[in-house]
Motif scaffolding. Structure first.
Motif, mmCIF file in Angstrom:
data_model
loop_
_atom_site.group_PDB
_atom_site.id
_atom_site.type_symbol
_atom_site.label_atom_id
_atom_site.label_comp_id
_atom_site.label_asym_id
_atom_site.label_seq_id
_atom_site.Cartn_x
_atom_site.Cartn_y
_atom_site.Cartn_z
ATOM 1 N N LEU A 168 -11.299 -7.563 3.026
ATOM 2 C CA LEU A 168 -10.221 -8.541 2.824
ATOM 3 C C LEU A 168 -9.238 -8.107 1.746
ATOM 4 C CD1 LEU A 168 -12.187 -11.931 2.912
ATOM 5 C CD2 LEU A 168 -10.523 -11.121 4.594
ATOM 6 N N ILE A 169 -9.731 -7.495 0.655
ATOM 7 C CA ILE A 169 -8.842 -7.252 -0.483
ATOM 8 C C ILE A 169 -8.224 -5.868 -0.517
ATOM 9 C CG2 ILE A 169 -9.993 -8.965 -1.928
ATOM 10 C CD1 ILE A 169 -11.375 -6.746 -3.420
ATOM 11 N N VAL A 170 -8.703 -4.937 0.300
ATOM 12 C CA VAL A 170 -8.151 -3.581 0.260
ATOM 13 C C VAL A 170 -6.732 -3.534 0.820
ATOM 14 C CG1 VAL A 170 -8.384 -1.293 1.304
ATOM 15 C CG2 VAL A 170 -10.326 -2.339 0.160
ATOM 16 N N ALA A 171 -6.409 -4.406 1.760
ATOM 17 C CA ALA A 171 -5.053 -4.401 2.336
ATOM 18 C C ALA A 171 -4.022 -4.610 1.231
ATOM 19 C CB ALA A 171 -4.929 -5.500 3.381
ATOM 20 N N ILE A 172 -2.921 -3.849 1.295
ATOM 21 C CA ILE A 172 -1.889 -3.945 0.266
ATOM 22 C C ILE A 172 -1.216 -5.310 0.327
ATOM 23 C CG2 ILE A 172 -0.050 -2.910 1.661
ATOM 24 C CD1 ILE A 172 -0.615 -2.320 -2.097
ATOM 25 N N GLY A 173 -1.149 -5.936 -0.802
ATOM 26 C CA GLY A 173 -0.520 -7.247 -0.908
ATOM 27 C C GLY A 173 0.145 -7.355 -2.262
ATOM 28 N N ALA A 174 0.612 -8.539 -2.588
ATOM 29 C CA ALA A 174 1.354 -8.741 -3.832
ATOM 30 C C ALA A 174 0.517 -8.395 -5.054
ATOM 31 C CB ALA A 174 1.830 -10.191 -3.902
ATOM 32 N N GLN A 175 -0.710 -8.893 -5.079
ATOM 33 C CA GLN A 175 -1.573 -8.656 -6.240
ATOM 34 C C GLN A 175 -1.935 -7.178 -6.366
ATOM 35 O OE1 GLN A 175 -5.661 -10.106 -6.066
ATOM 36 N NE2 GLN A 175 -5.331 -11.182 -7.995
ATOM 37 N N ASN A 176 -2.298 -6.549 -5.250
ATOM 38 C CA ASN A 176 -2.660 -5.134 -5.284
ATOM 39 C C ASN A 176 -1.483 -4.257 -5.694
ATOM 40 O OD1 ASN A 176 -5.320 -5.511 -4.578
ATOM 41 N ND2 ASN A 176 -4.999 -5.169 -2.409
ATOM 42 N N ALA A 177 -0.291 -4.588 -5.215
ATOM 43 C CA ALA A 177 0.899 -3.820 -5.583
ATOM 44 C C ALA A 177 1.151 -3.918 -7.087
ATOM 45 C CB ALA A 177 2.112 -4.315 -4.802
ATOM 46 N N PHE A 178 0.941 -5.098 -7.646
ATOM 47 C CA PHE A 178 1.136 -5.278 -9.088
ATOM 48 C C PHE A 178 0.103 -4.476 -9.878
ATOM 49 C CE2 PHE A 178 0.308 -7.614 -13.060
ATOM 50 C CZ PHE A 178 1.563 -7.505 -13.640
ATOM 51 N N VAL A 179 -1.156 -4.530 -9.454
ATOM 52 C CA VAL A 179 -2.211 -3.770 -10.142
ATOM 53 C C VAL A 179 -1.911 -2.271 -10.067
ATOM 54 C CG1 VAL A 179 -4.670 -3.180 -10.137
ATOM 55 C CG2 VAL A 179 -3.955 -5.548 -9.749
ATOM 56 N N LEU A 180 -1.481 -1.811 -8.902
ATOM 57 C CA LEU A 180 -1.133 -0.394 -8.734
ATOM 58 C C LEU A 180 -0.006 0.005 -9.680
ATOM 59 C CD1 LEU A 180 -1.354 2.307 -7.207
ATOM 60 C CD2 LEU A 180 0.264 1.381 -5.535
ATOM 61 N N ARG A 181 1.017 -0.823 -9.761
ATOM 62 C CA ARG A 181 2.160 -0.507 -10.635
ATOM 63 C C ARG A 181 1.736 -0.442 -12.096
ATOM 64 N NH1 ARG A 181 6.902 -1.361 -13.212
ATOM 65 N NH2 ARG A 181 8.626 -0.273 -12.230
ATOM 66 N N GLN A 182 0.898 -1.392 -12.519
ATOM 67 C CA GLN A 182 0.431 -1.371 -13.905
ATOM 68 C C GLN A 182 -0.438 -0.142 -14.157
ATOM 69 O OE1 GLN A 182 2.805 -3.927 -14.825
ATOM 70 N NE2 GLN A 182 1.376 -3.552 -16.495
ATOM 71 N N GLY A 183 -1.246 0.242 -13.175
ATOM 72 C CA GLY A 183 -2.059 1.436 -13.321
ATOM 73 C C GLY A 183 -1.215 2.687 -13.440
ATOM 74 N N LEU A 184 -0.166 2.766 -12.643
ATOM 75 C CA LEU A 184 0.732 3.917 -12.712
ATOM 76 C C LEU A 184 1.456 3.980 -14.049
ATOM 77 C CD1 LEU A 184 2.208 3.781 -9.102
ATOM 78 C CD2 LEU A 184 0.841 5.646 -10.064
ATOM 79 N N ARG A 185 1.809 2.828 -14.581
ATOM 80 C CA ARG A 185 2.490 2.778 -15.874
ATOM 81 C C ARG A 185 1.514 2.942 -17.051
ATOM 82 N NH1 ARG A 185 7.596 0.360 -16.425
ATOM 83 N NH2 ARG A 185 6.911 -0.552 -18.385
ATOM 84 N N ARG A 186 0.207 2.855 -16.735
ATOM 85 C CA ARG A 186 -0.835 2.909 -17.766
ATOM 86 C C ARG A 186 -0.596 1.843 -18.830
ATOM 87 N NH1 ARG A 186 -2.030 9.374 -18.460
ATOM 88 N NH2 ARG A 186 -2.037 9.838 -16.247
ATOM 89 N N GLU A 187 -0.332 0.650 -18.355
ATOM 90 C CA GLU A 187 0.096 -0.417 -19.249
ATOM 91 C C GLU A 187 -0.756 -1.669 -19.025
ATOM 92 O OE1 GLU A 187 4.494 -1.231 -20.155
ATOM 93 O OE2 GLU A 187 3.973 -2.685 -18.614
ATOM 94 N N HIS A 188 -1.520 -2.047 -20.016
ATOM 95 C CA HIS A 188 -2.350 -3.259 -19.977
ATOM 96 C C HIS A 188 -3.234 -3.294 -18.729
ATOM 97 C CE1 HIS A 188 0.192 -4.472 -23.259
ATOM 98 N NE2 HIS A 188 1.252 -4.601 -22.494
ATOM 99 N N VAL A 189 -3.787 -2.152 -18.362
ATOM 100 C CA VAL A 189 -4.569 -2.064 -17.121
ATOM 101 C C VAL A 189 -5.854 -2.873 -17.215
ATOM 102 C CG1 VAL A 189 -5.711 -0.514 -15.485
ATOM 103 C CG2 VAL A 189 -3.591 0.200 -16.599
ATOM 104 N N LEU A 190 -6.580 -2.759 -18.318
ATOM 105 C CA LEU A 190 -7.853 -3.465 -18.433
ATOM 106 C C LEU A 190 -7.681 -4.984 -18.337
ATOM 107 C CD1 LEU A 190 -10.902 -3.348 -18.783
ATOM 108 C CD2 LEU A 190 -10.557 -3.312 -21.274
ATOM 109 N N PRO A 191 -6.733 -5.590 -19.086
ATOM 110 C CA PRO A 191 -6.561 -7.039 -18.923
ATOM 111 C C PRO A 191 -6.180 -7.430 -17.488
ATOM 112 C CG PRO A 191 -5.412 -6.298 -20.889
ATOM 113 C CD PRO A 191 -5.880 -5.070 -20.175
ATOM 114 N N VAL A 192 -5.354 -6.612 -16.840
ATOM 115 C CA VAL A 192 -4.916 -6.931 -15.474
ATOM 116 C C VAL A 192 -6.090 -6.911 -14.501
ATOM 117 C CG1 VAL A 192 -3.585 -6.043 -13.508
ATOM 118 C CG2 VAL A 192 -2.502 -6.280 -15.743
#
Length: 198
Positions: free
Chosen positions: A13-37
């Motif tokens: 259910l959660i692997v499909a790309i959606g709004a939340q996953n896109a946001f987590v991916l972007r934060q991971g790429l930016r290396r910014e507040h990843v753990l809290p996210v």
């Protein structure tokens, strides 16, 4: 086995790309507040899945008002974020994360909470669907199924958030960020439209 069934179903259910996953991916790429996210996303899933197992799903599906509030509020939130992502994509000089001061933790947390709790799909997937699937396992098996579901959520969000760093060389170029933000803008706008008409 309920544990594996819960893990596999939740992951699908959660692997499909959606709004939340896109946001987590972007934060991971930016290396910014990843753990809290990733913690917010995974812990929120844990709370919502547990609530569904405890019986909240029946209350949500029975309240037209709650569904309408989530639907229109979520669509407005997604459209707003789509506009922000589109502006980033149309302004290539603003795309490289190295060129910007990091976003404030408060802003990132509020955005993450918005993607998590203003999306009706989150409630349908976690509270309603996973809650009802868990409850089919009987009194003994439902919480084991829930544990599998929660484990899948933690595994996915931590992998997505922290594995994104390995894509860093690709996103060293502003053009890659332009494509990512353009895709995110289209995805958010499409999800918002689908929520309004669906």
């Amino acid at each position: 086995m309920p544990l594996l069934a819960g893990f596999a179903t939740t992951l699908s259910l959660i692997v499909a790309i959606g709004a939340q996953n896109a946001f987590v991916l972007r934060q991971g790429l930016r290396r910014e507040h990843v753990l809290p996210v990733v913690l917010i996303c995974a812990l929120s899933d844990a709370v919502l899945i547990s609530s569904g197992i405890a019986g909240l799903g029946a209350l949500i599906t029975g309240s037209r008002t709650a569904l309408h509030i989530a639907r229109y509020g979520g669509a407005l939130f997604l459209l707003t974020y789509a506009v922000i992502a589109a502006r980033r994509a149309l302004n290539p000089s603003a795309l490289s994360p190295a060129d910007h001061a990091p976003s404030a933790l408060r802003s990132v947390v509020l955005t993450c909470l918005g993607f998590t709790y203003l999306n009706p799909h989150v409630y349908l997937d976690t509270v309603v669907l996973l809650g009802s699937l868990a409850n089919q396992r009987g009194t003994d098996g439902r919480w084991i199924y829930g544990l599998g579901s929660v484990s899948a959520s933690f595994a996915w969000f931590f992998t997505l958030g922290f594995f994104a760093r390995r894509l860093g060389p690709i996103f060293a170029r502003p053009r890659a960020w332009q494509y990512l933000d353009g895709t995110i803008a289209l995805l958010m706008a499409g999800l918002a439209a689908w929520m309004l008409v669906g």
